[in-house]
Each structure stands twice: as C-alpha cells, then as structure tokens.
Design an enzyme around this catalytic site. Structure first.
Site, short mmCIF file in Angstrom:
data_model
loop_
_atom_site.label_atom_id
_atom_site.label_comp_id
_atom_site.label_asym_id
_atom_site.label_seq_id
_atom_site.Cartn_x
_atom_site.Cartn_y
_atom_site.Cartn_z
N HIS A 1 0.83 -1.22 0.00
CA HIS A 1 0.00 0.00 0.00
C HIS A 1 0.86 1.26 0.00
CE1 HIS A 1 -3.26 -2.76 1.36
NE2 HIS A 1 -2.28 -3.28 2.09
N SER B 1 14.70 22.27 -15.29
CA SER B 1 13.48 23.04 -15.47
C SER B 1 13.85 24.35 -16.13
CB SER B 1 12.84 23.30 -14.10
OG SER B 1 12.04 24.46 -14.16
N LYS C 1 16.08 22.27 -10.22
CA LYS C 1 15.36 21.02 -10.51
C LYS C 1 16.19 19.99 -11.27
CE LYS C 1 11.55 19.98 -9.91
NZ LYS C 1 10.27 20.47 -10.43
N ASN D 1 14.76 16.55 -12.99
CA ASN D 1 13.53 15.79 -13.18
C ASN D 1 13.79 14.46 -13.87
OD1 ASN D 1 11.97 17.89 -12.07
ND2 ASN D 1 11.87 18.93 -14.05
N GLN E 1 -6.27 -2.27 -43.20
CA GLN E 1 -5.13 -1.41 -43.50
C GLN E 1 -4.75 -0.54 -42.30
OE1 GLN E 1 -4.37 0.35 -47.48
NE2 GLN E 1 -5.15 2.23 -46.58
N LYS F 1 -1.50 -1.25 -39.35
CA LYS F 1 -0.05 -1.08 -39.31
C LYS F 1 0.41 0.12 -38.50
CE LYS F 1 -0.36 -2.10 -43.65
NZ LYS F 1 -1.55 -2.99 -43.45
#
Ligand code: ARG
Length: 467
Positions: free
Chosen positions: A164, A285, A291, A293, A330, A333
């Site tokens: 959890h 950023s 930052k 990320n 068709q 694809k």
C-alpha cells in the site's frame, strides 16, 4: 487532381476503370506513408514468390531473373533514400510493383501471378512483427542484464519493502531489482509464445480462396523463415489476431516497465532520497534552476497509455469484420508500428536508467528501520521462543507498537519492562531480532529476501542471461 493521379492506379486495374479517384479518395485510401516501412519484407516476399513461381514452372526462369535483379535494384534505391513514394499508388506493394515495371518492363506483370495484396500484406506484416518481437526480446534481455548488474552490488543493501506504499518489512534492494528481472522474463516468454503462433505463412492464399496455379506454399514459407504455410486461405488473409496478441504482449510489458519507472520517480524524489540519476537521465526546469527531473521515467510511466491504446484501437478495428479481407485492416499497421517504436524506446530507457541509478544505502536502511517495520519479527519471535499461536503473538506485537509509539520510540529502544508488562515471558533476546537488517537476513525461505537466497537468485540469473 493531376493526370498522374488519374493514371497511377490504372496501371494496376485500369481495365475496369475510366476515371481516376477523387483527391479525397486518394487521401483516405493511401497507406504508403505508413506501410513503406514494410519494403524489406515486401521485397523479400516477392523474391521468394517469384523464385517459387519459376521453380513450379508458372513463370520462366528468364522472367524470374529479371524480376529478381529489378527488385534487388529497387531495394538498393529504397535503402539509399533514392526512391520516390507515390501516394497515388496507394501502398508499398503497388509502389514497388510500379517501379519494377518501369525498370524491367513486361516481366514485372508476371510477379503478381497467384498472389494478391491480401496475402502479400499479411505476409509482410507477419515478417515485420516477427523482427519487432525479436527486437523487443533482445531489448528486454539488455534491461535484465542492467538490473542484474545493479543488483549484484546490493544483495546486502536494506530498503523498506512496501505494501500500500506504506513501510511494510525490510527487503534487500537486490531482491527488489530482481523482481523486475522476473517480470521482464515473463514478458519475453509471452512474446516468444506469440511469435510461435504468428510464424506461419499467408503467402499463396491469394485474394481469399487460394489459386488454380500449381504453386508450392511450403517452399515460400520455408524461404521466408516461416514454420509452415497457413492451412486456411480465408484465415490467412483476414486474421489479425497475431497483431492483437503482439500488442497485448507489448501492453503488458509496458505496464510492467511503467511500474518500475514509477518507483524510479519516487526513489529519486527528495522525499524518498533513495537514489539519484546522473545528468544522462535527468532534465532541468526552464524556470527552477535547482530542478532535476526524471523525465525519462515519467515518459516510460506514460507509455501504457499509447501502447495499450494501440491494442484497444486495433481490437476495435477488427471487431465484427466478416471474412475475408476488408480495407479496415489497412489501419492495423500504424497502430502496431507506433506501439513497437514506443516499446523499444521504453525498454532502452529503462535499461539505461537501471544502469544509471546510484543508491543511497544509508538513507534506505534508515527508512527500512522506520515505521515499526520489525513488528512482524517481534511477533515471529514470540511464536518461535514462547510457542505462542501467531494470532496471539500478533496482538502482543501490536500492543508493543502502541506502547512504543506513545513514547516516540522504535521497538528496539522500548525498555524490556514495557515488553514484560505486555507479556511477562518476553526476555532480552528479543532485541536481537529488532533491526531492519536482522529482519531482512532472517527471511531465508525459498524466494525470500535474505541475502543468502538473493545471491542464489543472482547467480542463477547471471548463468541464464549469459547463456
Ligand atoms: N494496403 C493494403 C493493406 O494494408 C493492402 C491490401 C489491399 N487489398 C485490397 N484488396 N485492396 O491492407
């Protein structure tokens, strides 16, 4: 509309037609932008077909030789980017056939004997997917190797195991990483199984009913690496469940990858602080200078949206289609191509990040010891040493957690007197089991997280992945 547009397709079926298609007809009908990706498979299929026609006496060996050298030259042109694709010629098949006619003249017209674009495209598509599946499986093996290499340094690294997303019990980081190796192995097995079923040749089913020419379908099947020709011509041209199955495998793989990707996002966040990615797998950023990320991990996390979306898309395309071929097919694809492109990127990115991650073992071990993650060990101790039924021991450990929480202490610092107030038979030996590391090391059952078991698994994976 240009004259070219009017006449382009009439070279193929002009007998029945007086006027060319409208612009919108050409626009909705053309698939060459997408299916030109099948040119290698299309030419391989045509070469096998022509060789078979000649061997069976359906066309002359002279025509076959012309067709062969013409197709080989066209293949060189396409590979070198010297080929101009014409949407007025609809698709990869007719573009190549038209180019062949331009190059070798009348003999080109004999290539389409005893086949149709219906069996042709089904053949090309199976060949393409077979390669894409092989590529995905290779990529997954590289990803597994990166995980195992990383895990090798971390059999003894303790981290919190979660349920959890709440701290549950301490586990070995290597054990956690090997979990994703197991998942990738099942992904590969699923692809391998799918590959077996799709590796049958539709070629020679012609439009839908087979052909009156004395062809040898075993021969073309073998030449193209298929296990056998498909036994039912209607099935050969109309089934796309092989593509659905491949997309299902891809979607499940993408979901598995996304789960580890999410863990990378969590682990590299400041709140967890378990791991960092180097600059190679981080982005900055445009406004916040501090930052870092984990964009690649986030994008892998998002890939199921596209890949499972493609599966859903093709399921809906195929639903309710009567036998045999319909033009709806068709649309298969583009969905499959983008899904497998996405998958290849996602697998490579995960392999890259698995190798790139560096872990903060100290932070992980500290976190592993928080939140009473050794409460089960206390209960197990009561079962083992005091011969208590587990349910009762669970109750004792729960009371100890409550008492420790009230004093703001971890279990290992709760005084013995407090334990004895709950259960008088508890003695000082209990403190031996109250640490994250002891907890991890104690779980020696097969498949458990104890480093001795994890090392066995590591050794087994190394052998298996190097085989
Ligand atoms: N471009 C077509 C496809 O991808 C090839 C088959 C066309 N067959 C036909 N009967 N119009 O499905």
């Amino acid at each position: 509309m240009t004259d070219d547009t009017k006449t382009a397709a009439s070279g193929m079926w002009g007998g029945r037609f007086t006027a060319g298609p409208s612009e919108i007809m050409t626009a909705i009908n053309a698939s060459v932008d997408v299916d030109q990706r099948l040119f290698e498979q299309d030419i391989a299929g045509s070469l096998a077909h022509a060789a078979m026609l000649s061997a069976c006496g359906v066309i002359s060996s002279d025509d076959e030789a012309q067709i062969r050298s013409g197709l080989e030259a066209i293949r060189e042109d396409i590979r070198a980017g010297r080929f101009t694709w014409d949407p007025a010629l609809e698709d990869v098949h007719m573009n190549i056939e038209a180019a062949l006619r331009e190059r070798i003249g009348a003999a080109a017209g004999r290539l389409h004997t005893a086949r149709s674009r219906n069996d042709q495209v089904a053949t090309d598509f199976r060949l393409w997917l077979r390669e894409a599946i092989d590529g995905a499986m290779e990529g997954l093996t590289a990803y597994q190797r990166a995980l195992v290499a990383q895990a090798e340094n971390h059999a003894d690294t303790v981290m919190p195991g979660f349920t959890h997303l709440q701290t549950a019990q301490p586990v070995s980081l290597a054990h956690h990483l090997l979990c994703w190796v197991e998942a990738a192995e099942r992904d590969k097995q699923r692809f391998a199984d799918c590959r077996k079923r799709l590796n049958e040749s539709p070629l020679g089913a012609a439009a839908l009913a087979g052909t009156a020419f004395p062809i040898d379908r075993d021969r073309t099947a073998k030449a193209l690496g298929f296990d056998r020709p498909m036994a039912n011509s209607l099935d050969a041209v109309s089934s796309r469940d092989f593509a659905l199955e491949a997309l299902s495998c891809a979607a499940i793989t993408a979901v598995n990858l996304s789960r580890f990707a999410e863990e990378i996002v969590l682990w590299t966040s400041r709140r967890f602080g378990f791991a960092t990615l180097t600059d190679a797998f981080s982005t900055g950023s445009s406004i916040m200078p501090q930052k870092r990320n984990p964009d690649a991990a986030e994008l892998v996390r998002a890939k199921p949206g596209r890949i499972a979306g493609a599966l859903q898309g093709l399921i809906l395309v195929c639903k309710g289609l009567p036998l045999a071929y319909s033009k709806d097919l068709q649309e298969d694809k583009a969905l499959v191509f983008t899904a497998f492109d996405d998958l290849a990127l996602a697998v490579s990115a995960m392999a890259g990040m698995a190798a790139d991650l560096s872990f903060d073992a100290e932070t992980m071990e500290l976190a592993a010891g928080e939140a009473y993650s050794d409460a089960t060990d206390l209960a197990d101790w009561c079962v083992r040493e005091l011969n208590m039924p587990f349910r009762d021991a669970h109750h004792v450990a729960g009371s100890a957690v409550k008492a420790a929480e009230a004093k703001g202490l971890p279990l290992k610092d709760l005084p013995l007197a407090d334990y004895q107030a709950i259960e008088p038979r508890i003695d000082a030996r209990v403190f031996d089991v109250l640490s994250a590391r002891a907890s991890m090391e104690s779980r020696v059952s097969y498949g458990g997280t104890a480093p001795v078991r994890v090392r066995e698994q590591l050794a087994a994976w190394k052998t298996r992945l190097n085989a």
